[in-house]
Design an enzyme around this catalytic site. Structure first.
Site, PDB file in Angstrom:
ATOM      1  N   CYS A 179     122.745  -0.025  57.026  1.00 54.03           N
ATOM      2  CA  CYS A 179     122.707  -1.320  56.350  1.00 54.03           C
ATOM      3  C   CYS A 179     124.027  -2.082  56.399  1.00 54.03           C
ATOM      4  O   CYS A 179     124.069  -3.257  56.039  1.00 54.03           O
ATOM      5  CB  CYS A 179     122.279  -1.126  54.899  1.00 54.03           C
ATOM      6  SG  CYS A 179     120.623  -0.434  54.709  1.00 54.03           S
ATOM      7  N   HIS A 198     134.994   4.676  57.259  1.00 51.01           N
ATOM      8  CA  HIS A 198     134.008   5.610  57.820  1.00 51.01           C
ATOM      9  C   HIS A 198     134.283   7.007  57.285  1.00 51.01           C
ATOM     10  O   HIS A 198     135.385   7.537  57.435  1.00 51.01           O
ATOM     11  CB  HIS A 198     134.097   5.612  59.352  1.00 51.01           C
ATOM     12  CG  HIS A 198     132.825   6.013  60.031  1.00 51.01           C
ATOM     13  ND1 HIS A 198     132.183   7.195  59.764  1.00 51.01           N
ATOM     14  CD2 HIS A 198     132.055   5.375  60.958  1.00 51.01           C
ATOM     15  CE1 HIS A 198     131.084   7.279  60.495  1.00 51.01           C
ATOM     16  NE2 HIS A 198     130.986   6.181  61.220  1.00 51.01           N
ATOM     17  N   HIS A 225     125.711  -5.374  48.685  1.00 52.75           N
ATOM     18  CA  HIS A 225     124.469  -5.036  49.380  1.00 52.75           C
ATOM     19  C   HIS A 225     123.384  -4.608  48.392  1.00 52.75           C
ATOM     20  O   HIS A 225     123.560  -3.666  47.614  1.00 52.75           O
ATOM     21  CB  HIS A 225     124.727  -3.925  50.390  1.00 52.75           C
ATOM     22  CG  HIS A 225     123.478  -3.327  50.970  1.00 52.75           C
ATOM     23  ND1 HIS A 225     122.474  -4.095  51.515  1.00 52.75           N
ATOM     24  CD2 HIS A 225     123.070  -2.035  51.074  1.00 52.75           C
ATOM     25  CE1 HIS A 225     121.500  -3.305  51.935  1.00 52.75           C
ATOM     26  NE2 HIS A 225     121.834  -2.055  51.669  1.00 52.75           N
ATOM     27  N   ASN A 255     115.270  -4.833  49.573  1.00 52.19           N
ATOM     28  CA  ASN A 255     116.342  -4.398  50.464  1.00 52.19           C
ATOM     29  C   ASN A 255     115.984  -4.806  51.882  1.00 52.19           C
ATOM     30  O   ASN A 255     115.130  -4.192  52.518  1.00 52.19           O
ATOM     31  CB  ASN A 255     116.513  -2.878  50.357  1.00 52.19           C
ATOM     32  CG  ASN A 255     117.631  -2.346  51.235  1.00 52.19           C
ATOM     33  OD1 ASN A 255     118.185  -3.062  52.070  1.00 52.19           O
ATOM     34  ND2 ASN A 255     117.965  -1.080  51.060  1.00 52.19           N
TER      35      ASN A 255
END
Length: 501
Positions: free
Chosen positions: A225, A304, A393, A426
């Site tokens: 995402c 990450h 998000h 979403n």
């Protein structure tokens, strides 16, 4: 007689004025006030000059590193990093896809279609119903036609139909709003995590719009995402080396091909959360585009955590153990992992955007924890001092609740994310643009406002983008998915405890 008076005056003792009585403990109080005064002055000086003090070690390292360069090598570094100016990435416009009424999937319709599939057990149906009740979703999210049939159609043809509908719909709208011709686009980046056909989705866009033959085309898959930010970051870097260019970024996800028809609870959650949508963004490095652009990209920060096995496996596409059906499983540790990724991300972002006083408090806490091993809660800076708007998000209610608490945001700051989750669900990497569109439709974006977009994705990744509004956004002149219903929002979404599975 005069001599006698003079002699008397000389012999008369001179009385000095009485000394004032000293109060008890005056000296300690005086010393305490002096100490407090200098403590305050010292702190003020330290905060005011913290940036210079923090830069001193870095400067020493830089000078030590420069001493190893020859004159020619040093000139080359200066030539490419300082003499050559950095090109600004301007956001000319963006568009979000809004499907038609035939694609609306209420919670009741969702449960009816799930029951009609005759795949799910009674326990799985009850579990999905509880997920929907606690999801924060409304009754007007969208689903593809292939999944609204009985039996559902998950063919490649139906999957292509869904992707083309949302991609072309949002690109058409973007080109109409920006008045940019397809042949003027020099860079194309398309991201879709789970649907990666051959030819690629980016090749399909090139074919449909007859884009020019020397276009730089990229197709990103499997990045979750937060892939929308990775696409923006890639386009930004490409614009640095390709002058006078437009970059088109398309973010979407395919629901048809990746619906899970099984009874593994960790994989059923994604069925309840993901809905149909897409966003298209146009970036430019043309100087004369500034006057008609909306935002300037200030920076992107990518984190990450894939080196850690638990983070790597927390969002995983796999077969279930019972029927070998493919789905995407979500780990119970997802929220904790997302929190760690966010902490790492803001550790990098904070010094770039926060006022010096907040940076100092954050730095002192970090040093106390990492170096002196003190058991302290991590200091979360007040990012409301650095940003006017937050686009988090809309991955799920739990994610929004956690970030609202950790970042100490208000309901007003969380409103775009919560209303996007309620209205559209979403929509993967495109959800952040629905959130920014909400703020625009509400007339909240003023000239100079700073926007922080935060995305999470499989791997596990946390990515951020910071934008600055070049001009105030007049909602009366905007066309986005919220405009015809913005007066109905915000709506009250009851707070409920998260479901444990």
């Amino acid at each position: 007689m005069a001599d006698e008076k003079k002699q008397n005056l000389e012999n008369k003792p001179v009385l000095s004025p009485p000394l004032p009585e000293r109060k008890k403990n005056t000296l300690p109080n005086f010393l305490l006030s002096v100490q407090l005064k200098y403590v305050k002055l010292g702190y003020h000086y330290l905060v005011s000059n913290a940036m210079y003090l923090m830069l001193m070690p870095a400067l020493c390292v830089i000078f030590a590193h420069l001493s190893t360069f020859t004159v020619d090598e040093l000139w080359n570094q200066l030539k490419f990093n300082f003499v050559t100016p950095s090109k600004k990435s301007l956001l000319g416009g963006f568009s979000c896809y809004k499907p038609g009424p035939a694609h609306k999937a209420s919670r009741e319709l969702f449960m009816q279609l799930s029951a009609a599939s005759e795949v799910f057990t009674e326990q799985s149906l009850a579990f999905q119903k509880k997920i929907l009740e606690k999801s924060g979703y409304g009754e007007m999210t969208y689903a593809p036609k292939g999944l609204m049939r009985v039996p559902p159609d998950q063919s490649m043809a139906e999957s292509w139909r869904e992707s083309e509908m949302v991609m072309f719909g949002t690109i058409d709208d973007l080109l109409a709003k920006t008045r940019v011709k397809p042949r003027d686009i020099g860079i194309l980046v398309v991201n879709s995590s789970l649907f990666n056909p051959t030819p690629s989705l980016s090749a399909r866009v090139v074919n449909h719009y007859k884009l020019r033959g020397n276009i730089l085309s990229y197709n990103l898959g499997g990045m979750g995402c937060s892939a929308g930010f990775i696409s923006i970051d890639l386009a930004k870097d490409l614009l640095q080396v390709h002058p006078n260019s437009y970059a088109l970024v398309v973010s979407t996800e395919n629901i048809t091909r990746n619906w899970y028809f099984g009874n593994d609870r960790s994989m059923l959650v994604t069925n309840c959360l993901f809905r149909m949508g897409a966003a298209a963004v146009l970036l430019s490095n043309r100087t004369f585009d500034r006057r008609r652009s909306k935002y300037q990209l200030i920076r992107t920060v990518r984190t990450h955590k894939g080196a850690d096995d638990k983070s790597f496996n927390c969002v995983l596409q796999r077969e279930d153990l019972d029927t070998q059906r493919v789905g995407v499983s979500l780990s119970k540790d997802l929220m904790a992992i997302a929190g760690e990724a966010l902490e790492t991300n803001i550790t990098t972002l904070g010094p770039l955007v926060l006022p010096v006083s907040e940076q100092l408090l954050f730095f002192v806490t970090l040093v106390a924890k990492k170096i002196f091993k003190m058991k302290l809660k991590p200091y979360i800076p007040d990012f409301k001092l650095a940003f006017e708007h937050f686009c988090i998000h809309a991955g799920g209610r739990g994610v929004l609740d956690e970030l609202e608490k950790n970042l100490e945001l208000t309901e007003w700051h969380m409103e775009p994310s919560r209303m996007t989750l309620y209205r559209f669900g979403n929509t993967s990497s495109s959800s952040l643009w629905y959130e920014l569109a909400y703020s625009e439709a509400k007339g909240r974006i003023k000239k100079g406002d700073r926007i922080w977009q935060i995305g999470f994705g499989s791997g596990f990744k946390c990515n951020s983008a910071v934008w600055r509004a070049i001009r105030a956004i007049d909602p009366a002149k905007e066309k986005n998915p919220w405009m015809d219903e913005i007066d109905d929002f915000p709506v009250r979404v009851p707070r409920v405890a998260p479901l444990v599975y």
